[in-house]
Design a protein around this motif. Sequence first.
Motif, PDB file in Angstrom:
ATOM      1  N   TYR A  68       0.856  -1.184   0.000  1.00 14.96           N
ATOM      2  CA  TYR A  68       0.000   0.000   0.000  1.00 14.96           C
ATOM      3  C   TYR A  68       0.897   1.241   0.000  1.00 14.96           C
ATOM      4  O   TYR A  68       2.123   1.122  -0.039  1.00 14.96           O
ATOM      5  N   ALA A  69       0.294   2.411   0.085  1.00  8.07           N
ATOM      6  CA  ALA A  69       1.062   3.663  -0.015  1.00  8.07           C
ATOM      7  C   ALA A  69       2.138   3.780   1.066  1.00  8.07           C
ATOM      8  O   ALA A  69       3.288   4.092   0.775  1.00  8.07           O
ATOM      9  N   HIS A  70       1.769   3.528   2.329  1.00  6.95           N
ATOM     10  CA  HIS A  70       2.730   3.711   3.430  1.00  6.95           C
ATOM     11  C   HIS A  70       2.935   2.434   4.238  1.00  6.95           C
ATOM     12  O   HIS A  70       3.504   2.481   5.329  1.00  6.95           O
ATOM     13  N   ALA A  71       2.451   1.320   3.721  1.00 10.17           N
ATOM     14  CA  ALA A  71       2.473   0.099   4.536  1.00 10.17           C
ATOM     15  C   ALA A  71       2.556  -1.148   3.657  1.00 10.17           C
ATOM     16  O   ALA A  71       2.314  -1.093   2.446  1.00 10.17           O
ATOM     17  N   THR A  72       2.879  -2.280   4.292  1.00 10.45           N
ATOM     18  CA  THR A  72       2.937  -3.566   3.603  1.00 10.45           C
ATOM     19  C   THR A  72       2.254  -4.611   4.470  1.00 10.45           C
ATOM     20  O   THR A  72       2.470  -4.656   5.693  1.00 10.45           O
ATOM     21  N   LEU A  73       1.439  -5.454   3.833  1.00 15.68           N
ATOM     22  CA  LEU A  73       0.865  -6.607   4.535  1.00 15.68           C
ATOM     23  C   LEU A  73       1.817  -7.775   4.299  1.00 15.68           C
ATOM     24  O   LEU A  73       2.084  -8.144   3.159  1.00 15.68           O
ATOM     25  N   VAL A  74       2.367  -8.311   5.388  1.00 17.00           N
ATOM     26  CA  VAL A  74       3.300  -9.428   5.258  1.00 17.00           C
ATOM     27  C   VAL A  74       2.748 -10.666   5.948  1.00 17.00           C
ATOM     28  O   VAL A  74       1.980 -10.572   6.911  1.00 17.00           O
ATOM     29  N   LYS A  75       3.143 -11.826   5.411  1.00 13.73           N
ATOM     30  CA  LYS A  75       2.896 -13.091   6.110  1.00 13.73           C
ATOM     31  C   LYS A  75       4.140 -13.385   6.927  1.00 13.73           C
ATOM     32  O   LYS A  75       5.259 -13.372   6.393  1.00 13.73           O
ATOM     33  N   ARG A 112      -6.421  -0.145   0.184  1.00 16.87           N
ATOM     34  CA  ARG A 112      -6.467  -0.489  -1.258  1.00 16.87           C
ATOM     35  C   ARG A 112      -7.057   0.676  -2.056  1.00 16.87           C
ATOM     36  O   ARG A 112      -6.583   1.001  -3.148  1.00 16.87           O
ATOM     37  N   GLN A 113      -8.119   1.282  -1.507  1.00 15.53           N
ATOM     38  CA  GLN A 113      -8.748   2.426  -2.199  1.00 15.53           C
ATOM     39  C   GLN A 113      -7.780   3.591  -2.307  1.00 15.53           C
ATOM     40  O   GLN A 113      -7.710   4.267  -3.341  1.00 15.53           O
ATOM     41  N   GLN A 114      -7.017   3.823  -1.242  1.00 16.23           N
ATOM     42  CA  GLN A 114      -6.064   4.938  -1.238  1.00 16.23           C
ATOM     43  C   GLN A 114      -4.907   4.698  -2.208  1.00 16.23           C
ATOM     44  O   GLN A 114      -4.309   5.627  -2.721  1.00 16.23           O
ATOM     45  N   ALA A 115      -4.594   3.424  -2.439  1.00 14.18           N
ATOM     46  CA  ALA A 115      -3.457   3.076  -3.312  1.00 14.18           C
ATOM     47  C   ALA A 115      -3.816   3.178  -4.790  1.00 14.18           C
ATOM     48  O   ALA A 115      -2.933   3.167  -5.649  1.00 14.18           O
ATOM     49  N   GLN A 116      -5.109   3.299  -5.089  1.00 15.41           N
ATOM     50  CA  GLN A 116      -5.534   3.350  -6.504  1.00 15.41           C
ATOM     51  C   GLN A 116      -5.215   4.703  -7.133  1.00 15.41           C
ATOM     52  O   GLN A 116      -5.251   5.723  -6.491  1.00 15.41           O
ATOM     53  N   CYS A 143      -9.763  -1.889   7.358  1.00 16.46           N
ATOM     54  CA  CYS A 143      -8.478  -1.187   7.236  1.00 16.46           C
ATOM     55  C   CYS A 143      -7.844  -1.480   5.874  1.00 16.46           C
ATOM     56  O   CYS A 143      -7.422  -0.558   5.154  1.00 16.46           O
ATOM     57  N   LEU A 144      -7.788  -2.762   5.491  1.00 13.23           N
ATOM     58  CA  LEU A 144      -7.174  -3.138   4.211  1.00 13.23           C
ATOM     59  C   LEU A 144      -7.981  -2.592   3.026  1.00 13.23           C
ATOM     60  O   LEU A 144      -7.413  -2.165   2.021  1.00 13.23           O
ATOM     61  N   LYS A 145      -9.296  -2.590   3.176  1.00 12.79           N
ATOM     62  CA  LYS A 145     -10.159  -2.057   2.116  1.00 12.79           C
ATOM     63  C   LYS A 145      -9.847  -0.581   1.854  1.00 12.79           C
ATOM     64  O   LYS A 145      -9.713  -0.154   0.699  1.00 12.79           O
ATOM     65  N   VAL A 146      -9.718   0.206   2.931  1.00 17.07           N
ATOM     66  CA  VAL A 146      -9.411   1.637   2.796  1.00 17.07           C
ATOM     67  C   VAL A 146      -8.022   1.825   2.187  1.00 17.07           C
ATOM     68  O   VAL A 146      -7.820   2.665   1.307  1.00 17.07           O
ATOM     69  N   GLY A 170      -9.669   3.658  10.329  1.00 18.28           N
ATOM     70  CA  GLY A 170     -10.496   3.202  11.447  1.00 18.28           C
ATOM     71  C   GLY A 170      -9.818   2.169  12.320  1.00 18.28           C
ATOM     72  O   GLY A 170     -10.412   1.679  13.287  1.00 18.28           O
ATOM     73  N   LEU A 171      -8.564   1.848  12.018  1.00 18.95           N
ATOM     74  CA  LEU A 171      -7.854   0.840  12.812  1.00 18.95           C
ATOM     75  C   LEU A 171      -7.519   1.404  14.190  1.00 18.95           C
ATOM     76  O   LEU A 171      -7.075   2.541  14.308  1.00 18.95           O
ATOM     77  N   ASN A 172      -7.744   0.589  15.222  1.00 22.72           N
ATOM     78  CA  ASN A 172      -7.373   1.038  16.582  1.00 22.72           C
ATOM     79  C   ASN A 172      -6.855  -0.125  17.416  1.00 22.72           C
ATOM     80  O   ASN A 172      -6.891  -0.089  18.637  1.00 22.72           O
ATOM     81  N   ARG A 173      -6.383  -1.167  16.735  1.00 20.37           N
ATOM     82  CA  ARG A 173      -5.856  -2.341  17.436  1.00 20.37           C
ATOM     83  C   ARG A 173      -4.613  -2.847  16.710  1.00 20.37           C
ATOM     84  O   ARG A 173      -4.396  -2.543  15.538  1.00 20.37           O
TER      85      ARG A 173
END
Length: 318
Positions: A226-233, A314-318, A309-312, A274-277
């Motif tokens: 994403y713009a400022h982040a990465t989802l990693v396994k 993805r939208q921001q990265a478009q 959070c991931l949905k938002v 909206g993430l808070n955890r």
Amino acid sequence: MKTNPPAVQIVAISADEAGQRIDNFLRTQLKGVPKSMIYRILRKGEVRVNKKRIKPEYKLVAGDEIRIPPVRVAERDEQTVSPKLAKVASLADAILYEDDWILVMNKPSGTAVHGGSGLSFGVIEGLRALRPEARFLELVHRLDRDTSGVLLVAKKRSALRSLHEQLREKGMQKDYLALVRGSWPSHLKVVQAPLLKNILQSGERVVRVNSEGKPSETRFKVEERYAHATLVKASPVTGRTHQIRVHTLHAGHPIAFDDRYGEQEFDRQLATTGLNRLFLHAAALTFTHPNSGEVMRMEAPLDERLKQCLKVLRQQAQ
């Protein structure tokens, strides 16, 4: 004015209704009754099929006659239910799989696995309240309080021994999803950094990379950028306290909303999601069933807050 008490129901199963599990069938028959209560009446033998006790996983056959006991949940009772009972009921909905040997659940974030440290309620206490007839219920492994996802519980001592041996022999595969700061380098597939645990005066555990610590290894794979982040396994090879959280920090990519090892500026960048955890989720666990020998892979879906959070992002990265 008195109301007539609810009566025992006898229900005959049609061909259309055949094939489904008795617990799922009862949930449709007893609308508004908590899942925990349905499991309780099944375990106590109050539900009978063809006059016999059955297990929650029993699959209905056309022509079965089911005895459903009187169950009534008064609205005011539901409103005054204690927070602890409400938590126990929510744990019932988090169960992913259960048989005579093991129970697998999708632990919610914010619930400790054990009571203690000023907490009167943990997952294991909740499960024991949910399964009062179970003579043995023990955690196979742990998850941090704010980490969600697959949690494995043994229902027999022999199952616990077998599963602990798999953990020792590294025969259990754990896969987590973590949202980390910045762009995780694709070539960074393994972090090996020894971890040393310190207990502060407050009793809080803080883990640091330290040459005097225990050898620790985590494998990483980029899932989405994403713009400022990465989802990693993240797949830990060793099982140290806070291992993934400290290894991502050591690599320069702390996890979102980690109150101990995170970064406030990164958390602020995620304010619109909206993430808070803590965004750390035990997504899958692969192990060998202690009785059947079958290799099982249990997956836990992300909760709504993480998905949103991931949905938002993805939208921001478009």
